[in-house]
Design a protein around this motif. Structure first.
Motif, short mmCIF file in Angstrom:
data_model
loop_
_atom_site.label_atom_id
_atom_site.label_comp_id
_atom_site.label_asym_id
_atom_site.label_seq_id
_atom_site.Cartn_x
_atom_site.Cartn_y
_atom_site.Cartn_z
N PHE A 1 123.92 -35.24 21.48
CA PHE A 1 124.90 -34.17 21.68
C PHE A 1 124.28 -33.14 22.62
O PHE A 1 123.13 -32.73 22.44
CB PHE A 1 125.26 -33.48 20.38
N GLN A 2 125.05 -32.70 23.61
CA GLN A 2 124.54 -31.71 24.57
C GLN A 2 125.70 -30.85 25.04
O GLN A 2 126.70 -31.37 25.50
CB GLN A 2 123.90 -32.42 25.77
N GLY A 3 125.57 -29.54 24.93
CA GLY A 3 126.63 -28.63 25.34
C GLY A 3 127.64 -28.43 24.23
O GLY A 3 127.37 -28.66 23.05
N ILE A 4 128.83 -28.00 24.59
CA ILE A 4 129.88 -27.70 23.62
C ILE A 4 130.48 -29.00 23.07
O ILE A 4 130.78 -29.91 23.83
CB ILE A 4 131.01 -26.87 24.26
N GLY A 5 130.64 -29.03 21.73
CA GLY A 5 131.26 -30.19 21.10
C GLY A 5 131.94 -29.80 19.81
O GLY A 5 131.61 -28.78 19.19
N THR A 6 132.89 -30.61 19.39
CA THR A 6 133.64 -30.35 18.16
C THR A 6 133.67 -31.60 17.29
O THR A 6 134.02 -32.68 17.77
CB THR A 6 135.10 -29.94 18.48
N PHE A 7 133.30 -31.43 16.02
CA PHE A 7 133.43 -32.51 15.04
C PHE A 7 134.63 -32.19 14.18
O PHE A 7 134.73 -31.08 13.63
CB PHE A 7 132.18 -32.63 14.16
N THR A 8 135.55 -33.13 14.08
CA THR A 8 136.72 -32.98 13.22
C THR A 8 136.62 -34.01 12.11
O THR A 8 136.59 -35.22 12.37
CB THR A 8 138.03 -33.19 14.02
N ALA A 9 136.54 -33.52 10.87
CA ALA A 9 136.41 -34.40 9.72
C ALA A 9 137.75 -35.06 9.41
O ALA A 9 138.82 -34.53 9.74
CB ALA A 9 135.92 -33.62 8.51
N GLN A 10 137.68 -36.19 8.75
CA GLN A 10 138.89 -36.93 8.41
C GLN A 10 139.82 -36.09 7.53
O GLN A 10 141.03 -36.19 7.63
CB GLN A 10 138.52 -38.23 7.71
N ASN A 11 139.26 -35.22 6.68
CA ASN A 11 140.10 -34.40 5.80
C ASN A 11 140.55 -33.09 6.46
O ASN A 11 141.14 -32.25 5.81
CB ASN A 11 139.40 -34.13 4.47
N GLY A 12 140.26 -32.90 7.77
CA GLY A 12 140.85 -31.81 8.52
C GLY A 12 139.97 -30.65 8.94
O GLY A 12 140.32 -29.92 9.85
N TRP A 13 138.84 -30.41 8.27
CA TRP A 13 138.01 -29.29 8.72
C TRP A 13 137.38 -29.62 10.06
O TRP A 13 137.21 -30.77 10.41
CB TRP A 13 136.97 -28.88 7.67
N ARG A 14 137.06 -28.55 10.81
CA ARG A 14 136.54 -28.71 12.17
C ARG A 14 135.31 -27.83 12.36
O ARG A 14 135.30 -26.68 11.92
CB ARG A 14 137.60 -28.24 13.16
N LYS B 1 130.96 -22.55 14.58
CA LYS B 1 132.22 -22.10 14.01
C LYS B 1 132.79 -23.23 13.17
O LYS B 1 132.92 -24.35 13.63
CB LYS B 1 133.22 -21.72 15.11
N LEU B 2 133.14 -22.87 11.95
CA LEU B 2 133.72 -23.83 11.02
C LEU B 2 135.15 -23.40 10.74
O LEU B 2 135.40 -22.26 10.34
CB LEU B 2 132.91 -23.86 9.72
N HIS B 3 136.10 -24.30 11.00
CA HIS B 3 137.53 -24.03 10.78
C HIS B 3 137.99 -24.88 9.58
O HIS B 3 137.92 -26.10 9.64
CB HIS B 3 138.36 -24.42 12.00
N ILE B 4 138.44 -24.17 8.55
CA ILE B 4 138.98 -24.85 7.37
C ILE B 4 140.36 -24.27 7.13
O ILE B 4 140.49 -23.09 6.79
CB ILE B 4 138.09 -24.66 6.13
N GLY B 5 141.37 -25.10 7.34
CA GLY B 5 142.74 -24.61 7.22
C GLY B 5 142.98 -23.52 8.25
O GLY B 5 142.68 -23.68 9.42
#
Length: 127
Positions: free
Chosen positions: A77-90, A105-109
């Protein structure tokens, strides 16, 4: 002694050919877009590959877990990236050599949590 016109053209053609082939042989390889499956189909990568490693923009999907969309360099992983979990959190962050850096940054709902990453790898609330 004077060279014949034909011999001179042959020598020039040979030199040009050597230069062109040398350039082709030494030119840096360019990333190629592809899709590969790993770990018996549990992971799928779609994106650029360079020297058999993830390189450039890509998506890494992990079955039953989620997917990472972002940049890769030398297989990490290098630079900006986003992991999106199967149950929706990012989770969105900046990576350097596969490690989280600066802020995560963690996005939940509809809520977003932000944490600063210190030099020792610990987290500090980013207000």
């Amino acid at each position: 002694m004077q060279k014949s016109k034909g011999r001179l053209l042959t020598e020039i053609g040979t030199i040009v050919g050597i230069v062109v082939l040398g350039y082709i042989g030494l030119a840096p390889e360019k990333p190629k877009d592809t899709t590969i499956k790993m770990d018996h189909g549990q992971m799928t990568y779609t994106g650029a590959i360079l020297n058999n490693k993830f390189a450039g923009q890509g998506t890494l999907h992990v079955k039953n877990q989620g997917q990472y969309v972002g940049n890769f360099a030398d297989g990490r992983f290098q630079g900006i990236g986003t992991f999106t979990a199967q149950n929706g959190w990012r989770m969105k962050s900046n990576f350097n050599n596969g490690q989280l850096v600066k802020k995560v940054k963690l996005h939940i709902g509809d809520k977003t949590y932000s944490q600063k990453i210190l030099a020792d790898g610990t987290l500090k609330n980013a207000h």
